[in-house]
Design an enzyme around this catalytic site. Structure first.
Site, PDB file in Angstrom:
ATOM      1  N   LYS A   8    -116.713  91.897  17.759  1.00 49.18           N
ATOM      2  CA  LYS A   8    -115.760  91.511  18.720  1.00 49.18           C
ATOM      3  C   LYS A   8    -114.484  91.017  18.171  1.00 49.18           C
ATOM      4  CE  LYS A   8    -116.077  86.989  18.056  1.00 49.18           C
ATOM      5  NZ  LYS A   8    -114.977  86.084  17.452  1.00 49.18           N
ATOM      6  N   ASP A 133    -121.352  82.095  20.105  1.00 44.84           N
ATOM      7  CA  ASP A 133    -120.791  83.212  20.561  1.00 44.84           C
ATOM      8  C   ASP A 133    -121.788  84.214  21.086  1.00 44.84           C
ATOM      9  OD1 ASP A 133    -118.276  82.686  19.590  1.00 44.84           O
ATOM     10  OD2 ASP A 133    -118.524  83.550  17.680  1.00 44.84           O
TER      11      ASP A 133
END
Length: 268
Positions: A8, A133
């Site tokens: 990401k 995350d």
């Protein structure tokens, strides 16, 4: 059964306050990108964990895939043993969420392999126990993340058709080091509003870590400057790691980087 955990990037990253538990509250937009590890699980008569590709530092017991397996087994004690193979391609300590993705994808893979039929919100709860995350990678769609990063809100960000160029120098920026240089503050502009106008990103979409990390590691700042020289409409450091990405409307021009750099180019 095999899956492909992806990396990401962060579009903007604001450190908004210091929490009583020692963590920080953040505000950021996380977006999945097409840089992948490969994770395979096969039912076996004993549990085996092996890796290939990039060397993974630290002790095996600390790997988020094994922690995910331990979490699931705590609630489903009769699960069979598994042979796990991880091929590591996403650089570590790079701000790309590779380890978090591996842990989250392990949860979704086990959900399918063991026919657990767990809803995403339950998988996100497991993922939050692995790391801040990790919940993002359960649905794996662009999200505004607040709190420690585990509070997720859908956001309309579309980078499809854009090109990304990732550059990671052989520099390690520790998470504690990164946070130590930041003075938490509320952002002046609403992140969701900023994300609607790509034309404003270069001037207004900020990663708060850059202000302290760039003076310490000028090499990282130079990469960002070069990506803008190459025609990126937006460039920033991803997360607190040393990776810098550039987003382009067209295929980036050919460029030469030092051989020790990790370089990835792809269509978002």
């Amino acid at each position: 059964m095999i899956c492909f955990p992806n990396a990401k990037i962060n579009l903007g990253l604001h450190i908004t306050s210091k929490r009583k538990d020692g963590y920080h509250d953040i505000e950021t937009c996380m977006v999945p990108i097409p840089l992948f590890d490969a994770l395979e699980m096969v039912i076996e008569n004993k549990t085996i964990f092996e890796t290939s590709g990039l060397a993974i530092p630290g002790e095996e017991k600390d790997n988020l895939i094994l922690k995910a397996l331990k979490l699931i087994r705590k609630d489903f004690s009769d699960l069979p043993q598994v042979h796990i193979h991880l091929h590591k391609n996403i650089p570590m300590g790079a701000g790309l969420g590779g380890g978090s993705a591996d842990g989250a994808f392990a949860l979704t893979l086990m959900n399918k392999l063991f026919d657990l039929y767990l809803d995403d919100f339950i998988l996100e709860d497991y993922a939050a126990q692995l790391g801040s995350d990790c919940p993002f990678f359960i649905e794996n769609k662009p999200k505004i993340a607040t709190g420690r990063g585990e509070i997720l809100e859908p956001v309309d960000v579309d980078l499809k058709g854009d090109y990304i160029l990732l550059i990671k120098p052989p520099v390690h920026v520790g998470t504690k080091e990164a946070y130590a240089g930041v003075s938490p503050k509320k952002p002046e502009t609403d992140l969701k509003s900023l994300l609607k106008d790509k034309g404003s990103w270069k001037e207004k979409l900020v990663n708060d870590f850059e202000a302290s990390i760039f003076p310490q590691y000028p090499e990282i700042a130079e990469i960002k400057a070069k990506l803008y020289e190459m025609g990126a409409y937006y460039s920033a450091m991803s997360g607190s790691g040393s990776t810098v990405f550039g987003l382009f409307n067209e295929i980036p021009p050919k460029s030469v980087w030092p051989s020790e750099y990790f370089v990835f180019e792809g269509l978002v």
